[in-house]
Design an enzyme around this catalytic site. Structure first.
Site, short mmCIF file in Angstrom:
data_model
loop_
_atom_site.label_atom_id
_atom_site.label_comp_id
_atom_site.label_asym_id
_atom_site.label_seq_id
_atom_site.Cartn_x
_atom_site.Cartn_y
_atom_site.Cartn_z
N SER A 166 2.08 -9.88 2.31
CA SER A 166 2.79 -9.41 1.31
C SER A 166 2.36 -10.44 0.15
O SER A 166 1.35 -10.42 -0.39
CB SER A 166 4.38 -9.27 1.66
OG SER A 166 5.04 -8.76 0.35
N THR A 167 3.51 -10.86 -0.40
CA THR A 167 3.20 -11.60 -1.67
C THR A 167 2.23 -12.91 -1.27
O THR A 167 2.11 -13.56 -0.56
CB THR A 167 4.56 -12.41 -1.70
OG1 THR A 167 5.71 -11.50 -2.13
CG2 THR A 167 4.44 -13.21 -3.25
N HIS A 193 1.59 -5.21 1.60
CA HIS A 193 2.78 -4.45 0.64
C HIS A 193 2.38 -4.46 -0.72
O HIS A 193 2.10 -5.58 -1.50
CB HIS A 193 3.96 -5.32 0.61
CG HIS A 193 4.62 -5.70 1.89
ND1 HIS A 193 5.65 -6.56 2.26
CD2 HIS A 193 4.28 -4.70 3.26
CE1 HIS A 193 6.07 -6.14 3.69
NE2 HIS A 193 5.34 -5.24 4.39
N MET A 287 7.12 -12.24 1.82
CA MET A 287 8.51 -12.48 1.52
C MET A 287 9.15 -11.67 2.53
O MET A 287 8.58 -10.46 2.73
CB MET A 287 8.90 -12.22 0.19
CG MET A 287 10.37 -12.43 0.02
SD MET A 287 11.21 -14.04 0.41
CE MET A 287 10.70 -14.83 -1.24
N ASP A 290 9.19 -8.81 7.66
CA ASP A 290 8.30 -7.66 8.10
C ASP A 290 7.15 -8.29 9.18
O ASP A 290 6.67 -9.17 8.54
CB ASP A 290 7.85 -6.63 7.05
CG ASP A 290 6.88 -5.63 7.68
OD1 ASP A 290 7.25 -5.03 8.58
OD2 ASP A 290 6.14 -5.20 6.60
#
Length: 351
Positions: A166-167, A193, A287, A290
């Site tokens: 993600s991030t 993401h 973050m 998941d």
């Protein structure tokens, strides 16, 4: 109990209207906007003067654009930066250019422009600003090295690599794929993401950077060795069936998992349920939690599991939650993950 220190944000855009809209949204969500800037040159100056926790950065601005400003800021006063990007092909390209310069993440402007409609997404924008503000930027200049291939290294039959991030993830995913040799015969599934309209550009970028044929996922797509798939924005990617080394994939409109669609858990769980050959699961920077349940499912079927370490993660929440399950075999810095993957699928390693 002492109150949490408020996040201090600098809002950068050449439009006074946009600066006002974004500032109002962040202030309503208890994020302190310490100042605004009209272009990249002002942003560079105000970052040096004010030391904000996070910067929201437009791309196209007079005097100095967002990409150049990101480059200067990350070299002179490293600060977490969130790009506000147009929902266009050109916007996607410039967004990835900004991420390459050191920006942490991006937020696509509704309809290509920030407007009053952005107020409908204020909680999502504020959540992303908080996530980016939590990113570690001092460790982001790590030199990546491609593993030296052993002359006689051979690999197991039909290995599958599953990666979730993600991030801060796009650059790490690109490094890992570009470091893996095509003769591994890997089937690779990637959940990053990322919103729709950006995942197709991400897949093309990866395709040009590595030995694998990389595409954005489609419903019913079948892949074999040497092929990789990026989950499309706003659809879950799951493994529908597996036979003779080929995966059949399915896209799902099931509800978001941990507020994300695509999500890592459905992809990893479906692979654990379906694939009978060698599996490697990797959780990268991001973050939230998941991927933790997916790592548990993979470990239960004997997969090798890897998590990115805290020192090289922009945000270590996703790998940390995976590690806390007790099901992660290796915790590695991003530059060591490709070699760890190769060791996991090697049958011999003799130079």
């Amino acid at each position: 109990m002492p109150s949490r220190k408020p996040i201090r944000a600098l809002v950068v855009d050449d439009s006074h209207f946009v600066r006002t809209v974004v500032s109002d949204i962040l202030e309503k969500q208890d994020i302190n906007v310490v100042d605004t800037a009209r272009n990249g040159a002002e942003a560079v100056q105000k970052v040096a003067e004010l030391s904000p926790d996070v910067v929201t950065m437009d791309v196209e601005m007079p005097e100095m654009g967002g990409i150049e400003a990101v480059d200067v800021i990350m070299n002179e006063n490293p600060t977490p930066i969130l790009m506000l990007s147009a929902h266009t092909e050109e916007g996607a390209q410039t967004t990835f250019d900004a991420l390459e310069k050191g920006a942490i993440d991006f937020y696509p402007k509704p309809g290509g422009e920030v407007s009053t409609r952005l107020s409908n997404h204020e909680e999502k924008l504020a959540s992303l600003v908080r996530s980016v503000a939590a990113a570690e930027v001092s460790q982001r200049s790590v030199e990546h090295e491609t593993p030296e291939p052993a002359k006689n290294r051979t690999y197991v039959n039909y290995p599958t690599l599953l990666m979730g991030s993600s991030t801060g993830g796009p650059q790490v995913v690109e490094h890992i794929l570009s470091s893996l040799p095509g003769n591994t015969d890997l089937r690779i599934l990637i959940v990053q993401h990322m919103p729709a309209s950006f995942t197709s550009r991400f897949a093309r970028r990866l395709d040009s950077a590595c030995d694998f044929d990389v595409v954005e996922g489609e419903d019913g797509l079948r892949i074999g060795g040497g092929e990789a798939v990026v989950a499309p924005g706003d659809r879950h990617l799951v493994v529908d069936s597996y036979a003779r080394g080929r995966l059949r994939l399915r896209l799902s409109d099931d509800p978001p998992v941990h507020s994300s669609r695509p999500a890592v858990d459905p992809m990893m769980k479906s692979a654990a349920d379906t694939i009978t050959d060698s599996l490697v699961g990797v959780i990268l920077t991001g973050m939230g939690k998941d991927g933790a349940a997916g790592i548990e499912a993979l470990k239960q079927v004997g997969a090798t599991t890897i998590a990115q370490d805290k020192s090289t993660s922009a945000v270590d929440s996703m790998p940390r939650h995976a590690i806390e399950t007790g099901c992660v075999d290796f915790v590695k810095p991003d530059q060591s993950i490709p070699e760890t993957i190769l060791e996991a699928i090697s049958t011999s390693d003799t130079s």
